[in-house]
Design a protein around this motif. Structure first.
Motif, short mmCIF file in Angstrom:
data_model
loop_
_atom_site.label_atom_id
_atom_site.label_comp_id
_atom_site.label_asym_id
_atom_site.label_seq_id
_atom_site.Cartn_x
_atom_site.Cartn_y
_atom_site.Cartn_z
N GLU A 18 8.03 -2.82 -2.42
CA GLU A 18 6.61 -2.56 -2.26
C GLU A 18 5.92 -3.84 -1.80
N LEU A 19 5.06 -3.71 -0.80
CA LEU A 19 4.33 -4.84 -0.25
C LEU A 19 2.84 -4.52 -0.30
N SER A 20 2.12 -5.22 -1.18
CA SER A 20 0.68 -4.96 -1.30
C SER A 20 -0.04 -5.49 -0.06
N ASP A 21 -1.25 -5.00 0.19
CA ASP A 21 -2.04 -5.45 1.34
C ASP A 21 -2.29 -6.95 1.27
N GLU A 22 -2.57 -7.46 0.09
CA GLU A 22 -2.87 -8.89 -0.08
C GLU A 22 -1.65 -9.74 0.27
N VAL A 23 -0.50 -9.36 -0.21
CA VAL A 23 0.72 -10.12 0.06
C VAL A 23 1.13 -9.96 1.52
#
Length: 109
Positions: A18-23
């Motif tokens: 999972e890749l958050s928008d912030e990261v």
């Protein structure tokens, strides 16, 4: 035989990441400093700005020696693929000298 099937099954498993928008935006760093002890490697990613005497660590990654070696191998593989596609990466002429001292004490692992 059964051990080979178990090993093959483990190698074929997918990992959902999972890749958050912030990261996903990433953090720009133009300097990395690496330290290690007998049990871990510490990678500090730093943003060094021209004319500013103080640099700031933007991210710190701590990993086991095994994972550090895997990272080294993965980076080497990717640099080779990059150079095949886009040409040789030339070492920069303005690479800072080490050790760098930004006014604090020098770190030790």
């Amino acid at each position: 035989m059964e051990d080979n099937k178990e090993e093959e099954k483990a190698n074929n498993q997918q990992i959902n990441v999972e890749l958050s928008d912030e990261v996903a935006e990433g953090i720009y760093a133009n300097l990395a400093m690496i330290a290690h002890s007998n049990s871990e490697f510490v990678l500090d990613f730093i943003r060094l700005m021209p004319g500013v005497p103080k640099a700031r660590v933007k991210s710190r990654i701590i990993m086991t020696p095994d994972h550090a070696k895997r990272l080294l191998s993965a980076l080497q593989d990717n640099v080779e693929k990059y150079e095949k596609a886009f040409g040789k990466i030339e070492a920069g002429q303005d690479v800072p000298e080490f050790p760098m001292n930004f006014g604090g004490t020098l770190g030790e692992a």
